[in-house]
Design an enzyme around this catalytic site. Sequence first.
Site, PDB file in Angstrom:
ATOM      1  N   SER A  77       0.826  -1.217   0.000  1.00 28.04           N
ATOM      2  CA  SER A  77       0.000   0.000   0.000  1.00 28.04           C
ATOM      3  C   SER A  77       0.859   1.266   0.000  1.00 28.04           C
ATOM      4  O   SER A  77       0.467   2.288  -0.581  1.00 28.04           O
ATOM      5  CB  SER A  77      -0.980   0.003   1.178  1.00 28.04           C
ATOM      6  OG  SER A  77      -0.312   0.175   2.398  1.00 28.04           O
ATOM      7  N   ASP A 120      16.469   0.179  11.392  1.00 35.94           N
ATOM      8  CA  ASP A 120      15.560   1.238  11.858  1.00 35.94           C
ATOM      9  C   ASP A 120      16.306   2.349  12.613  1.00 35.94           C
ATOM     10  O   ASP A 120      15.813   2.850  13.640  1.00 35.94           O
ATOM     11  CB  ASP A 120      14.448   0.645  12.758  1.00 35.94           C
ATOM     12  CG  ASP A 120      13.592  -0.368  12.020  1.00 35.94           C
ATOM     13  OD1 ASP A 120      13.476  -0.257  10.786  1.00 35.94           O
ATOM     14  OD2 ASP A 120      13.042  -1.271  12.675  1.00 35.94           O
ATOM     15  N   ARG A 173      22.958 -14.240   1.370  1.00 38.59           N
ATOM     16  CA  ARG A 173      22.603 -12.822   1.224  1.00 38.59           C
ATOM     17  C   ARG A 173      23.400 -12.130   0.128  1.00 38.59           C
ATOM     18  O   ARG A 173      22.884 -11.291  -0.595  1.00 38.59           O
ATOM     19  CB  ARG A 173      22.860 -12.075   2.537  1.00 38.59           C
ATOM     20  CG  ARG A 173      21.714 -12.151   3.489  1.00 38.59           C
ATOM     21  CD  ARG A 173      21.939 -11.263   4.705  1.00 38.59           C
ATOM     22  NE  ARG A 173      21.194 -11.812   5.826  1.00 38.59           N
ATOM     23  CZ  ARG A 173      19.886 -11.643   6.011  1.00 38.59           C
ATOM     24  NH1 ARG A 173      19.180 -10.932   5.163  1.00 38.59           N
ATOM     25  NH2 ARG A 173      19.280 -12.188   7.041  1.00 38.59           N
ATOM     26  N   HIS A 202       8.914   3.289   8.524  1.00 36.04           N
ATOM     27  CA  HIS A 202       8.771   2.438   9.705  1.00 36.04           C
ATOM     28  C   HIS A 202       7.526   2.882  10.473  1.00 36.04           C
ATOM     29  O   HIS A 202       7.346   4.085  10.709  1.00 36.04           O
ATOM     30  CB  HIS A 202      10.016   2.556  10.593  1.00 36.04           C
ATOM     31  CG  HIS A 202       9.938   1.674  11.800  1.00 36.04           C
ATOM     32  ND1 HIS A 202      10.084   0.304  11.724  1.00 36.04           N
ATOM     33  CD2 HIS A 202       9.679   1.951  13.095  1.00 36.04           C
ATOM     34  CE1 HIS A 202       9.939  -0.214  12.932  1.00 36.04           C
ATOM     35  NE2 HIS A 202       9.688   0.755  13.779  1.00 36.04           N
TER      36      HIS A 202
HETATM   37  C1  GRF Z   1       3.957  -0.615   6.656  1.00 35.97           C
HETATM   38  O1  GRF Z   1       3.327  -0.448   7.890  1.00 35.97           O
HETATM   39  C2  GRF Z   1       5.370  -0.113   6.717  1.00 35.97           C
HETATM   40  O2  GRF Z   1       5.516   0.972   7.581  1.00 35.97           O
HETATM   41  C3  GRF Z   1       6.103  -1.297   7.269  1.00 35.97           C
HETATM   42  O3  GRF Z   1       5.491  -2.414   6.687  1.00 35.97           O
HETATM   43  C4  GRF Z   1       4.154  -2.091   6.325  1.00 35.97           C
HETATM   44  C5  GRF Z   1       4.029  -2.355   4.871  1.00 35.97           C
HETATM   45  O4  GRF Z   1       2.732  -2.159   4.386  1.00 35.97           O
HETATM   46  N1  GRF Z   1       7.520  -1.173   7.011  1.00 35.97           N
HETATM   47  P1  GRF Z   1       2.469  -2.031   2.833  1.00 35.97           P
HETATM   48  O5  GRF Z   1       3.054  -3.267   2.173  1.00 35.97           O
HETATM   49  O6  GRF Z   1       3.137  -0.770   2.377  1.00 35.97           O
HETATM   50  O7  GRF Z   1       0.980  -1.980   2.675  1.00 35.97           O
END
Ligand code: GRF
Length: 191
Positions: free
Chosen positions: A14, A146, A66, A110
Amino acid sequence: MRKRTAIFISGRGSNMEALVRAAQRPDFPAEIALVLSNRPNAAGLKFAKSCGIATAVVDHKIYAGRNEFEAAMAHILAIHRIELICLAGFMRLLTASFVESWRGRMINIHPALLPQFKGLDTHARALAAGVSEHGCTVHFVVPEMDAGPIILQASVDILPGDTEASLSARVLAQEHRIYPLALAKLARGEV
Ligand code: GRF
């Protein structure tokens, strides 16, 4: 020239969708040139394709480690002449050497007011901690998780009766608002 930007996702996408919609405006300083997922069935890939955006799947499971996984991603990023990366729900930790190679050019969203609540399950942890405010942060990616310099934050009040679902929905709306603003700042060289 609009900055050629890749968005890395692992799932719903999203935030990627919010970035793509913002970048459809002619005055937006970044162009979404690639959506890359480490999961072949990430729901967000469909939306990106429906917008005519190039997509790539680099499935971490098929690589020996990785370094090989990241070498494959680096190769695709080079092919698409990517200048900036937005991590948007990308659920793989990146090595220090990959992160360093994108220093100042890779950002992440985040779902918490960093430096509070690094890591996962931020909404449940914020509720359990009894804080009155929660929110989201867009920051530069550095090797420590983070932890990079903050570009933008948005806060929401925690309301009586809030659940993980209600709180995460309210924070997500703010994520969708500030991530495009942060990408625009980065692409314009303002941060
Ligand atoms: C979001 O809450 C973002 O902050 C976190 O993971 C989630 C991802 O959601 N890192 P989307 O895939 O962007 O809907």
